[in-house]
Design a protein around this motif. Structure first.
Motif, PDB file in Angstrom:
ATOM      1  N   VAL A 186       0.822  -1.214   0.000  1.00 58.04           N
ATOM      2  CA  VAL A 186       0.000   0.000   0.000  1.00 58.04           C
ATOM      3  C   VAL A 186       0.859   1.268   0.000  1.00 58.04           C
ATOM      4  N   ALA A 187       1.943   1.292   0.752  1.00 53.79           N
ATOM      5  CA  ALA A 187       2.822   2.472   0.771  1.00 53.79           C
ATOM      6  C   ALA A 187       3.548   2.624  -0.558  1.00 53.79           C
ATOM      7  N   ASP A 188       3.952   1.517  -1.163  1.00 56.27           N
ATOM      8  CA  ASP A 188       4.630   1.562  -2.465  1.00 56.27           C
ATOM      9  C   ASP A 188       3.692   2.080  -3.549  1.00 56.27           C
ATOM     10  N   LEU A 189       2.419   1.710  -3.474  1.00 53.12           N
ATOM     11  CA  LEU A 189       1.430   2.208  -4.425  1.00 53.12           C
ATOM     12  C   LEU A 189       1.242   3.713  -4.255  1.00 53.12           C
ATOM     13  N   ALA A 190       1.162   4.154  -3.009  1.00 48.16           N
ATOM     14  CA  ALA A 190       0.978   5.586  -2.738  1.00 48.16           C
ATOM     15  C   ALA A 190       2.175   6.407  -3.216  1.00 48.16           C
ATOM     16  N   LYS A 191       3.375   5.845  -3.120  1.00 50.77           N
ATOM     17  CA  LYS A 191       4.601   6.547  -3.535  1.00 50.77           C
ATOM     18  C   LYS A 191       4.873   6.418  -5.037  1.00 50.77           C
ATOM     19  N   GLY A 192       4.116   5.572  -5.719  1.00 45.02           N
ATOM     20  CA  GLY A 192       4.341   5.371  -7.146  1.00 45.02           C
ATOM     21  C   GLY A 192       5.457   4.405  -7.466  1.00 45.02           C
ATOM     22  N   LEU A 193       5.965   3.685  -6.464  1.00 43.67           N
ATOM     23  CA  LEU A 193       7.004   2.682  -6.707  1.00 43.67           C
ATOM     24  C   LEU A 193       6.429   1.461  -7.414  1.00 43.67           C
ATOM     25  N   LEU A 194       5.162   1.177  -7.127  1.00 40.61           N
ATOM     26  CA  LEU A 194       4.433   0.082  -7.757  1.00 40.61           C
ATOM     27  C   LEU A 194       3.088   0.604  -8.234  1.00 40.61           C
ATOM     28  N   VAL A 195       2.532  -0.071  -9.228  1.00 42.61           N
ATOM     29  CA  VAL A 195       1.177   0.217  -9.683  1.00 42.61           C
ATOM     30  C   VAL A 195       0.415  -1.101  -9.757  1.00 42.61           C
ATOM     31  N   ARG A 196      -0.895  -1.008  -9.578  1.00 38.51           N
ATOM     32  CA  ARG A 196      -1.717  -2.210  -9.675  1.00 38.51           C
ATOM     33  C   ARG A 196      -1.928  -2.583 -11.127  1.00 38.51           C
ATOM     34  N   VAL A 197      -1.985  -3.857 -11.371  1.00 43.76           N
ATOM     35  CA  VAL A 197      -2.370  -4.382 -12.680  1.00 43.76           C
ATOM     36  C   VAL A 197      -3.550  -5.326 -12.461  1.00 43.76           C
ATOM     37  N   LEU A 198      -4.368  -5.448 -13.469  1.00 45.41           N
ATOM     38  CA  LEU A 198      -5.557  -6.309 -13.389  1.00 45.41           C
ATOM     39  C   LEU A 198      -6.426  -5.966 -12.173  1.00 45.41           C
ATOM     40  N   ALA A 199      -6.527  -4.684 -11.850  1.00 46.01           N
ATOM     41  CA  ALA A 199      -7.249  -4.250 -10.648  1.00 46.01           C
ATOM     42  C   ALA A 199      -8.726  -4.627 -10.674  1.00 46.01           C
ATOM     43  N   GLU A 200      -9.308  -4.751 -11.858  1.00 42.20           N
ATOM     44  CA  GLU A 200     -10.726  -5.098 -11.947  1.00 42.20           C
ATOM     45  C   GLU A 200     -10.975  -6.591 -11.774  1.00 42.20           C
ATOM     46  N   TRP A 201      -9.902  -7.356 -11.709  1.00 43.81           N
ATOM     47  CA  TRP A 201      -9.995  -8.807 -11.508  1.00 43.81           C
ATOM     48  C   TRP A 201      -9.737  -9.139 -10.056  1.00 43.81           C
ATOM     49  N   GLU A 202     -10.575  -9.969  -9.469  1.00 43.63           N
ATOM     50  CA  GLU A 202     -10.364 -10.436  -8.097  1.00 43.63           C
ATOM     51  C   GLU A 202      -9.414 -11.628  -8.140  1.00 43.63           C
ATOM     52  N   ILE A 203      -8.442 -11.611  -7.262  1.00 40.56           N
ATOM     53  CA  ILE A 203      -7.500 -12.723  -7.173  1.00 40.56           C
ATOM     54  C   ILE A 203      -8.052 -13.692  -6.136  1.00 40.56           C
ATOM     55  N   ARG A 204      -8.393 -14.865  -6.572  1.00 38.87           N
ATOM     56  CA  ARG A 204      -9.060 -15.859  -5.726  1.00 38.87           C
ATOM     57  C   ARG A 204      -8.047 -16.665  -4.911  1.00 38.87           C
ATOM     58  N   ASP A 205      -8.479 -17.105  -3.755  1.00 40.01           N
ATOM     59  CA  ASP A 205      -7.700 -18.027  -2.917  1.00 40.01           C
ATOM     60  C   ASP A 205      -6.332 -17.478  -2.523  1.00 40.01           C
ATOM     61  N   ALA A 206      -6.194 -16.152  -2.457  1.00 45.20           N
ATOM     62  CA  ALA A 206      -4.901 -15.572  -2.093  1.00 45.20           C
ATOM     63  C   ALA A 206      -5.020 -14.605  -0.916  1.00 45.20           C
ATOM     64  N   GLU A 207      -6.226 -14.464  -0.369  1.00 45.34           N
ATOM     65  CA  GLU A 207      -6.399 -13.591   0.795  1.00 45.34           C
ATOM     66  C   GLU A 207      -5.673 -14.211   1.983  1.00 45.34           C
ATOM     67  N   LYS A 208      -5.049 -13.359   2.761  1.00 44.96           N
ATOM     68  CA  LYS A 208      -4.298 -13.825   3.934  1.00 44.96           C
ATOM     69  C   LYS A 208      -4.975 -13.322   5.209  1.00 44.96           C
ATOM     70  N   GLU A 209      -5.027 -14.188   6.200  1.00 37.91           N
ATOM     71  CA  GLU A 209      -5.558 -13.778   7.494  1.00 37.91           C
ATOM     72  C   GLU A 209      -4.392 -13.548   8.449  1.00 37.91           C
ATOM     73  N   LEU A 210      -4.381 -12.384   9.040  1.00 39.04           N
ATOM     74  CA  LEU A 210      -3.376 -12.073  10.051  1.00 39.04           C
ATOM     75  C   LEU A 210      -4.023 -12.303  11.415  1.00 39.04           C
ATOM     76  N   SER A 211      -3.393 -13.125  12.230  1.00 41.91           N
ATOM     77  CA  SER A 211      -3.947 -13.478  13.536  1.00 41.91           C
ATOM     78  C   SER A 211      -2.911 -13.288  14.629  1.00 41.91           C
ATOM     79  N   LEU A 212      -3.398 -13.119  15.821  1.00 40.32           N
ATOM     80  CA  LEU A 212      -2.563 -13.056  17.012  1.00 40.32           C
ATOM     81  C   LEU A 212      -2.774 -14.370  17.756  1.00 40.32           C
ATOM     82  N   VAL A 213      -1.702 -15.066  18.044  1.00 39.46           N
ATOM     83  CA  VAL A 213      -1.789 -16.352  18.735  1.00 39.46           C
ATOM     84  C   VAL A 213      -1.026 -16.241  20.046  1.00 39.46           C
TER      85      VAL A 213
END
Length: 158
Positions: A99-126
């Motif tokens: 997200v910071a790289d996108l805001a700074k212009g270091l990276l840009v999104r590609v295929l933004a209108e496409w949802e990437i399936r089965d790649a969502e990550k859950e961050l948990s505290l254990v």
């Protein structure tokens, strides 16, 4: 609660984002459909970490699997991010890592209108699930849960 004596507190689900550097995209046309990725250099997690396919779902609901033939494969998302910033190709990373790289212009999104399936990550505290959790641990858990509840900057990418 999850197995045995550990407690798992889900904090946030982080969406994936397909990204590349502006430098990389200046050398070839940005993909508009997942099939266009076959003409690009792909940076991917090692197959033993993620498998060898990316799955996309279009705005019309069409699902498109992409068999990966990466130019660069590594088992470390920090290295994938650095490779993308260096202009080595297109990769998919958790949104919170770019997200910071996108805001700074270091990276840009590609295929933004496409949802990437089965790649969502859950961050948990254990943490240990004792009958009486120490005050320091409870305080840390409460602070962390509240901090993530207030964060929304990487759930909705530009």
């Amino acid at each position: 609660m999850s197995g045995g004596t550990l407690i798992r507190r889900p904090l946030v689900n982080v969406a994936p984002a397909a990204v590349a550097s502006p430098t990389y995209l200046a050398s070839r046309a940005a993909p508009h459909h997942p099939a266009d990725l076959s003409a690009h250099k792909l940076l991917a997690p090692s197959a033993d970490v993620h498998g060898n396919e990316w799955h996309f779902e279009g705005p019309d609901g069409a699902r498109v699997p992409m068999l990966l033939e990466p130019t660069y494969a590594v088992n470390n998302s920090v290295m994938l991010r650095q490779a993308a910033i260096a202009g080595m190709g297109i990769t998919i990373l958790p949104a919170n890592q770019v997200v910071a790289d996108l805001a700074k212009g270091l990276l840009v999104r590609v295929l933004a209108e496409w949802e990437i399936r089965d790649a969502e990550k859950e961050l948990s505290l254990v943490y240990p699930g004792r009958r009486h959790v120490p005050a320091k641990t409870r305080s840390f858990v409460d602070f962390t849960v509240e901090w993530f509840r207030k964060r929304d900057d990487y759930r909705h990418l530009p």
